[in-house]
Every structure is written in structure tokens, then in C-alpha cells.
Write a protein that holds these residues in place. Structure first.
Motif, PDB file in Angstrom:
ATOM      1  N   SER A 119       0.810  -1.043  -0.368  1.00 28.98           N
ATOM      2  CA  SER A 119       0.321   0.307   0.083  1.00 28.98           C
ATOM      3  C   SER A 119       0.962   1.196   0.228  1.00 28.98           C
ATOM      4  CB  SER A 119      -0.452  -0.108   1.339  1.00 28.98           C
ATOM      5  OG  SER A 119      -1.463   0.998   0.870  1.00 28.98           O
ATOM      6  N   GLY A 120       0.554   2.485  -0.554  1.00 29.04           N
ATOM      7  CA  GLY A 120       0.993   3.808  -0.135  1.00 29.04           C
ATOM      8  C   GLY A 120       0.485   4.277   0.604  1.00 29.04           C
ATOM      9  N   ILE A 121       1.230   4.693   1.402  1.00 28.45           N
ATOM     10  CA  ILE A 121       1.282   5.387   2.454  1.00 28.45           C
ATOM     11  C   ILE A 121      -0.367   6.921   2.683  1.00 28.45           C
ATOM     12  CG2 ILE A 121       1.766   6.602   4.859  1.00 28.45           C
ATOM     13  CD1 ILE A 121       3.952   5.014   4.742  1.00 28.45           C
ATOM     14  N   ASN A 122      -1.864   6.541   3.153  1.00 29.13           N
ATOM     15  CA  ASN A 122      -2.098   7.482   2.588  1.00 29.13           C
ATOM     16  C   ASN A 122      -2.630   8.195   3.674  1.00 29.13           C
ATOM     17  OD1 ASN A 122      -3.445   5.831   0.681  1.00 29.13           O
ATOM     18  ND2 ASN A 122      -5.016   4.926   1.769  1.00 29.13           N
ATOM     19  N   THR A 123      -2.642   9.862   2.548  1.00 31.52           N
ATOM     20  CA  THR A 123      -2.984  11.409   3.325  1.00 31.52           C
ATOM     21  C   THR A 123      -4.770  10.942   3.945  1.00 31.52           C
ATOM     22  OG1 THR A 123      -2.875  12.181   1.527  1.00 31.52           O
ATOM     23  CG2 THR A 123      -0.986  11.840   2.480  1.00 31.52           C
ATOM     24  N   ALA A 124      -5.417  12.116   4.091  1.00 38.60           N
ATOM     25  CA  ALA A 124      -6.877  12.161   4.524  1.00 38.60           C
ATOM     26  C   ALA A 124      -7.120  12.474   3.156  1.00 38.60           C
ATOM     27  CB  ALA A 124      -6.778  13.712   5.480  1.00 38.60           C
ATOM     28  N   ALA A 125      -5.843  12.439   2.093  1.00 34.54           N
ATOM     29  CA  ALA A 125      -6.569  12.993   0.645  1.00 34.54           C
ATOM     30  C   ALA A 125      -6.866  12.234   0.140  1.00 34.54           C
ATOM     31  CB  ALA A 125      -5.957  14.005  -0.217  1.00 34.54           C
ATOM     32  N   ASP A 126      -5.612  11.242   0.263  1.00 29.56           N
ATOM     33  CA  ASP A 126      -5.946   9.966  -0.374  1.00 29.56           C
ATOM     34  C   ASP A 126      -6.916   9.292  -0.266  1.00 29.56           C
ATOM     35  OD1 ASP A 126      -3.150   9.889  -1.409  1.00 29.56           O
ATOM     36  OD2 ASP A 126      -2.268   9.407  -0.091  1.00 29.56           O
ATOM     37  N   ILE A 127      -7.686   9.069   1.170  1.00 27.62           N
ATOM     38  CA  ILE A 127      -8.344   8.103   1.672  1.00 27.62           C
ATOM     39  C   ILE A 127     -10.107   8.820   1.145  1.00 27.62           C
ATOM     40  CG2 ILE A 127      -9.633   8.104   4.461  1.00 27.62           C
ATOM     41  CD1 ILE A 127      -6.952   7.781   5.354  1.00 27.62           C
ATOM     42  N   PHE A 128      -9.816   9.930   0.932  1.00 26.26           N
ATOM     43  CA  PHE A 128     -11.358  10.793   0.619  1.00 26.26           C
ATOM     44  C   PHE A 128     -11.826  10.667  -0.282  1.00 26.26           C
ATOM     45  CE2 PHE A 128     -14.104  14.531  -0.222  1.00 26.26           C
ATOM     46  CZ  PHE A 128     -14.772  14.598   1.321  1.00 26.26           C
ATOM     47  N   GLU A 129     -11.255   9.493  -1.099  1.00 27.32           N
ATOM     48  CA  GLU A 129     -10.786   9.411  -2.819  1.00 27.32           C
ATOM     49  C   GLU A 129     -10.487   8.131  -3.013  1.00 27.32           C
ATOM     50  OE1 GLU A 129     -12.556  12.108  -5.057  1.00 27.32           O
ATOM     51  OE2 GLU A 129     -11.396  14.158  -2.921  1.00 27.32           O
ATOM     52  N   ASP A 130     -10.484   7.711  -1.953  1.00 27.43           N
ATOM     53  CA  ASP A 130     -10.343   6.165  -2.128  1.00 27.43           C
ATOM     54  C   ASP A 130     -11.220   5.096  -2.547  1.00 27.43           C
ATOM     55  OD1 ASP A 130     -10.033   2.811  -1.191  1.00 27.43           O
ATOM     56  OD2 ASP A 130      -7.777   3.865  -1.022  1.00 27.43           O
ATOM     57  N   PRO A 131     -12.217   4.728  -3.799  1.00 25.04           N
ATOM     58  CA  PRO A 131     -13.273   4.095  -3.716  1.00 25.04           C
ATOM     59  C   PRO A 131     -13.574   2.937  -2.630  1.00 25.04           C
ATOM     60  CG  PRO A 131     -11.519   3.361  -5.168  1.00 25.04           C
ATOM     61  CD  PRO A 131     -10.966   4.103  -4.566  1.00 25.04           C
ATOM     62  N   HIS A 132     -12.582   2.071  -2.299  1.00 22.75           N
ATOM     63  CA  HIS A 132     -13.031   1.066  -1.427  1.00 22.75           C
ATOM     64  C   HIS A 132     -13.507   1.840  -0.217  1.00 22.75           C
ATOM     65  CE1 HIS A 132     -13.162  -2.974  -0.056  1.00 22.75           C
ATOM     66  NE2 HIS A 132     -11.991  -2.604   1.139  1.00 22.75           N
ATOM     67  N   PHE A 133     -12.899   2.569   0.175  1.00 19.17           N
ATOM     68  CA  PHE A 133     -13.517   3.114   1.218  1.00 19.17           C
ATOM     69  C   PHE A 133     -15.318   3.840   1.224  1.00 19.17           C
ATOM     70  CE2 PHE A 133      -9.248   3.779   2.635  1.00 19.17           C
ATOM     71  CZ  PHE A 133      -9.204   4.021   4.043  1.00 19.17           C
TER      72      PHE A 133
END
Length: 410
Positions: free
Chosen positions: A329-343
Motif C-alpha cells: 500500500s501507499g501511505i495514505n493521507t486524508a486526501a488519499d483516503i477521501f478519494e479512495d473508492p474502497h472507503f
């Protein structure tokens, strides 16, 4: 974007909630006690939160604000009702006693002895309601030589051993990034309360209190730290991104200056990783067949892996590793999490309307129950928003309530 309470979320709200009918009284502030109540509220418990008149829980003004209210407050206090009481006042204590008569669980996170001074300790409350379960969260527990000391998550993480292991060996210890000591204590408190409720249901008798110490909540997840010291005198130290004795498992830099975590520490995954990065020589090396051999050559393996990751952009590297069934995995920021389709697909980010307009994005509810899932029914309430509703339910008249207000009891 996922919105509640329309669409699928409306269907969720129509399902029964597993803690419907469970009555919780929350005496406390900030995180460790209130987060435990938040979990119960998300699964249907009727939570009445007691706050000081005029100021309320300090969490209302922590971190980023919207119209003078913390976004954190809106999230953590969702589904709760707010009642203001000056707990030092005998009239307020009498109200708490009435609430306790009809409560299943009381949650508090004051320093030990504080509630006893206010006639609200375990002995007093359990005498009013013998079936009561009380979650008592404190820095060091209800007894022992440190019991009277004040404690916060940062201190618990330090005394419990976590801070010593966080960071790199050539630098000072660092924090985990969130108040993990508080949230761990909350989780243990909820677990303890559920076990106590089950015991009461099956065996009858009296209720009990759940003694949760912040430092013990941290200490309880420290893996093999104590057995290793007890047997070998081995003191685990900070190791940065690597896992000594388990290889390969570390953090590697990509060509686009991102970081990728790769955990290939099982025998079969190691072979798949080596083949995916073009190192069949290492995949076929008999000395690397099992973890004990790989651990001895972990530096060599990390160099080989980073030589590959540093020649690929993060997204491309992740695609290769996913196709090879290698955990990464990459190390997610809040921005990454916000756009993540799985979340989004698992409704781990949902939107709620804010008072006065606009929306707030909330973390979804964990865990996911198939038949009786939790839900967000409303955001953290205004200070004293439910004073009249709750007090009238206890039999107080409008004149009584006004008198309590005039005396600064509520």
C-alpha cells in the motif's frame, strides 16, 4: 458521495439497532470515556451526555471549527443527547441519581476519587441501581500507587511502552499521530461493558464496574515485549519502518518520491514478490526459503526491493504487486483516503448536513454488523440541547427547570 439518511443509508436506519433500549449515562469529557459512549450510541444506545453549563465538553473547541463548534465534536458526539449539569451542586447530583435509576451503563473518566466527592461514586450509584454497570476510565486505574495521578493518552503511551518503540533509533521517540491510548481504553471499556451485560443477563445478580487504565490499554497491545524481556532480558527498541526478525517487511521509496509499504514476510508471498520484481535468483535461493534465513539477509532484500520501487511510480508499483498478490500500500493521507473508492464502497466516509448549511464528512461506523448495523442518526448536539426533554422525562416541571437554570445548576 454517500449521503445519510437517504438511499441505502435510509434502508440501514430501518434495520433494528443492536443496542436499542440500552440506556447510557456519560459523565466525562474529551476522548477516553466519551469515545466509548460514542461507539455505544452508534449502535443504538440512548446516551445522555452530561456537560458543564456554559462551557460544555472542551472537545467542542478542539482542532478545526465550523461556526464555533469543533468538527471532531460533531463526529464523536453523534447520536448523543446533551444535558448540562454542574456536578458539584447537590441538585445536579440528585438529577444524576434519578438518571441512574433508569440507566444500564454509566461511563466516567474523572481522576479516581472525584466522583466520590460529589456523591456519585460506584458505591453510591450501585446502591441506587444494583444492576448498574459502570465503565471507569482513568490514567492508572482505580487503585495502586499511581491511582491519584492525572493521566492523558500521551502519558499512557509513554508509561505503557508504546512511545519507546515509535520512531527511529537515532532520534527521540515520537507520538503515533493520534491519541491511541484514549481510543484503546475506550474500546476496552466497551468490551468490558458488553461482557458485564452478558454476565448480568445470564447469571443475574448485581452489576459491576469496569476498571480501565489508559496505560494498561496501551500495555495490553504490546505483543511479545514482556515475554521476550522476561526470558531473555531483551529490550525491544525503535526500528523505524522495518520489522527486525521478520523479512521482508518495510517502507520503500518510489520514483515519484512517495512511500510504499510492502509486507512479504510469508514464504509464498516472498517468492511472488521476488518474481514480480525480476529477482528470480532470490526467489530460488534456498537460504531465503524461510523467514529465519531471510531475517539474516534483510538488508540485502530491502536494497533489492527499493532498487525496484525507486524505478517505478507508486501507482505502477502497486499495480504490479496487486497482480502478484503481494500485500502492499501507499501511505495514505486524508486526501488519499477521501478519494479512495474502497472507503466509499464500504461507506467508511459518509456525509451529513450541518446546522446552518453545508455538509460534514464523517468516518463510517466500525464494526459492520450484517443484520443490525450501526448508523449516524444525528450529529453531536448543541450544548444543553436536550435539557428540557430529559428533565421533563424525569418529572421536573417548567418552573422546576427554570429554578435550576436560575441557580446555575443546568
Amino acid at each position: 458521495m454517500t449521503k445519510e439518511p437517504s438511499g441505502a443509508a435510509a434502508d440501514e436506519e430501518a434495520k433494528p439497532l443492536p443496542l436499542e433500549g440500552v440506556r447510557v449515562l456519560e459523565l466525562g469529557s474529551l476522548i477516553a470515556g466519551p469515545y466509548a459512549a460514542s461507539i455505544l450510541a452508534q449502535f443504538g444506545a440512548n446516551v445522555v451526555k452530561i456537560e458543564p453549563p456554559g462551557t460544555g465538553d472542551p472537545l467542542r473547541r478542539w482542532r478545526k471549527m465550523h461556526n464555533d463548534t469543533s468538527l471532531w465534536w460533531y463526529s464523536q458526539s453523534r447520536n448523543k443527547k446533551s444535558l448540562t449539569l454542574n456536578l458539584k451542586d447537590p441538585d445536579a447530583q440528585a438529577i444524576v441519581h434519578k438518571l441512574v435509576e433508569e440507566s444500564d451503563i454509566v461511563i466516567e473518566n474523572f481522576r479516581p476519587g472525584t466522583l466520590e466527592k460529589w456523591n456519585l461514586g460506584w458505591e453510591q450509584l450501585s446502591a441506587i441501581n444494583p444492576s448498574l454497570i459502570m465503565i471507569r476510565v482513568s490514567g492508572y486505574g482505580q487503585d495502586g500507587p499511581y491511582a491519584s495521578r492525572p493521566g492523558f493518552a500521551a502519558i499512557a503511551e509513554s508509561i505503557g511502552g508504546l512511545r519507546h518503540l515509535a520512531g527511529y533509533p537515532d532520534r527521540p521517540p515520537v507520538r503515533a499521530g493520534v491519541s491511541i491510548g484514549d481510543t484503546l481504553a475506550s474500546l476496552y471499556g466497551v468490551i468490558g461493558a458488553m461482557m458485564a451485560m452478558h454476565h448480568l443477563k445470564v447469571n443475574g445478580g448485581k452489576g459491576q464496574y469496569v476498571d480501565v487504565a489508559l496505560y494498561e490499554a496501551v500495555f495490553g497491545v504490546m505483543e511479545s515485549m514482556i515475554p521476550e524481556y522476561g526470558m531473555f532480558g531483551f529490550v525491544r527498541e525503535r526500528t523505524g519502518a522495518s520489522m527486525p526478525g521478520i523479512a521482508p517487511s518495510s517502507t520503500y521509496r518510489s520514483r515519484d518520491e512517495r512511500y510504499i509499504v510492502i509486507a512479504a514476510n510469508s514464504d509464498s508471498i516472498f517468492k511472488r514478490l521476488m518474481n514480480a520484481i525480476g529477482r528470480q535468483d532470490l526467489a530460488d535461493d534456498p537460504e531465503l526459503t524461510h523467514n529465519d534465513g531471510r531475517a539474516k539477509r534483510s538488508d540485502e532484500l530491502d536494497e533489492a526491493i527499493e532498487a525496484w520501487t525507486s524505478s517505478h511510480n507508486l501507482a505502477d508499483a502497486l499495480t504490479v504487486l496487486e497482480n502478484a498478490a503481494v500485500p502492499a500500500s501507499g501511505i495514505n493521507t486524508a486526501a488519499d483516503i477521501f478519494e479512495d473508492p474502497h472507503f466509499r464502497a464500504r461507506e467508511m466516509i459518509t456525509e451529513q448536513p450541518l446546522p446552518g448549511g453545508g455538509e460534514i464528512s464523517l468516518p463510517g461506523i466500525v464494526p459492520k454488523l450484517s443484520a443490525t448495523p450501526g448508523t449516524t442518526r444525528w450529529l453531536g448536539p448543541g450544548l444543553g440541547e436536550h435539557n428540557i426533554e430529559i428533565l421533563e422525562g424525569l418529572g421536573y416541571s417548567a418552573a422546576d427547570i427554570q429554578a435550576l437554570k436560575d441557580k446555575d445548576v443546568i
